[in-house]
Design an enzyme around this catalytic site. Structure first.
Site, PDB file in Angstrom:
ATOM      1  N   HIS A  82       0.834  -1.204   0.000  1.00  0.00           N
ATOM      2  CA  HIS A  82       0.000   0.000   0.000  1.00  0.00           C
ATOM      3  C   HIS A  82       0.868   1.253   0.000  1.00  0.00           C
ATOM      4  CE1 HIS A  82      -3.208   2.804   0.929  1.00  0.00           C
ATOM      5  NE2 HIS A  82      -4.088   1.833   0.839  1.00  0.00           N
ATOM      6  N   HIS A 168       9.662  14.501   8.763  1.00  0.00           N
ATOM      7  CA  HIS A 168      10.253  13.791   9.906  1.00  0.00           C
ATOM      8  C   HIS A 168      11.169  12.718   9.330  1.00  0.00           C
ATOM      9  CE1 HIS A 168      10.576  11.177  13.404  1.00  0.00           C
ATOM     10  NE2 HIS A 168      10.012  12.123  14.152  1.00  0.00           N
ATOM     11  N   THR A 170      12.129   9.793  10.118  1.00  0.00           N
ATOM     12  CA  THR A 170      11.703   8.383  10.149  1.00  0.00           C
ATOM     13  C   THR A 170      10.193   8.218  10.010  1.00  0.00           C
ATOM     14  OG1 THR A 170      11.576   8.410  12.579  1.00  0.00           O
ATOM     15  CG2 THR A 170      13.660   7.694  11.580  1.00  0.00           C
ATOM     16  N   ALA A 171       9.420   9.227  10.423  1.00  0.00           N
ATOM     17  CA  ALA A 171       7.957   9.126  10.415  1.00  0.00           C
ATOM     18  C   ALA A 171       7.316   9.853   9.247  1.00  0.00           C
ATOM     19  CB  ALA A 171       7.379   9.655  11.729  1.00  0.00           C
TER      20      ALA A 171
END
Length: 298
Positions: A82, A168, A170-171
């Site tokens: 996805h 961010h 990593t996010a």
């Protein structure tokens, strides 16, 4: 009367049970909300969490969830079928009871600012909360995914609404917005050729000239070795599920393929299913409000 909002965040983790439970626990442990459902898909590597409650409770829970996801999910090491751009990929708010769409839009903006301030995740506003017409569609915002987002946000057309021209590390980034109820609906095919699913998705989705209120893409379910047409039905009143299923069946037959099953992800309005029951059973003069016991009692 008490205002009630539903929230259906999608996190980019569908395989690590400990991470999923830690994220879900942030909702379980927040006062003023009720956890309704959560489901994970290993192939998509994604989980959908559904809860509802007071506006304050929903914003508290969603902020806590975003902080936990940013702590535990690193998209630099994430793979899944996805599309995704954030550890918490999207946080829709849905007005349910005694709250207007306009009020929910304002709550979504408050939530977006809180997540940026407390979790450090840049936020795009989307759907009814969008700050510009080209930001309404989630797929347009998500295009490029996490890997391309750091460069994308440098374009003034795609600077996040909160957080500036950066992501961010990593996010990634998150989309937050008010929308009306949708049905997350998948159709599984008797083939491992994902190009067939992609061709069908192009035929049925609105952006390619297909049905109103249908978003679709073809994905591969590696654990089952079958292709899937992954669909978001954004207004089942305008385009019912059975119509999409029947066209998918007809198009699949062109390649000698058939539908092996369908999936409902998360919660769905009852009317979306009774419409299909009425169609397939050919019920004459059906009245869902009076002929379904649960509806009659309610």
């Amino acid at each position: 009367m008490a205002k009630i909002i539903e929230c259906v965040p999608n996190i980019s983790e569908g395989r690590n049970h400990e991470v999923i439970e830690a994220c879900v626990d942030t909702v379980r442990n927040t006062a003023g909300v009720t956890l309704l459902d959560y489901s994970s898909d290993a192939s998509h590597n994604r989980s959908v969490i559904t809860f509802m409650g007071s506006p304050e409770g929903v914003m508290n829970a969603a902020t806590a969830l975003a902080k936990k996801a940013a702590e535990l999910i690193d998209l630099n090491h994430h793979q899944g079928e996805h599309p995704r751009m954030g550890a918490v990929d999207v946080i829709p708010l849905i007005p349910m009871k005694d709250v207007t769409k306009e009020e929910t839009v304002e709550y979504s903006k408050q939530l977006a600012e809180r997540i940026w301030n407390e979790a450090g995740i840049p936020i795009f506003l989307y759907e009814d909360s969008a700050s510009a017409p080209h930001r309404v569609n989630l797929a347009a915002i998500r295009k490029g995914q996490f890997e391309g987002m750091a460069e994308k946000v440098k374009d003034p057309q795609w600077t996040p609404d909160f957080g500036g021209a950066a992501i961010h590390p990593t996010a990634g980034v998150t989309a937050v917005g008010c929308r009306m109820p949708l049905v997350a609906f998948n159709i599984n095919l008797s083939t491992s050729d994902v190009s067939i699913a992609s061709k069908i998705a192009k035929i049925i989705r609105r952006s390619s000239g297909g049905f109103d209120c249908v978003k679709a893409l073809g994905v591969m379910l590696e654990d089952r070795n079958i292709a899937q047409v992954s669909i978001n039905m954004t207004d089942f009143n305008r385009t019912p599920l059975y119509r999409v299923v029947e066209v998918t069946k007809a198009e699949a037959a062109r390649w000698g393929v058939h539908v092996v099953g369908t999936e409902i992800i998360g919660l769905t309005p009852m009317r979306a299913l009774t419409d299909s029951a009425e169609y397939y059973l050919q019920i004459e003069d059906f009245n869902a409000d009076k002929q379904i016991i649960e509806n009659y009692l309610l």
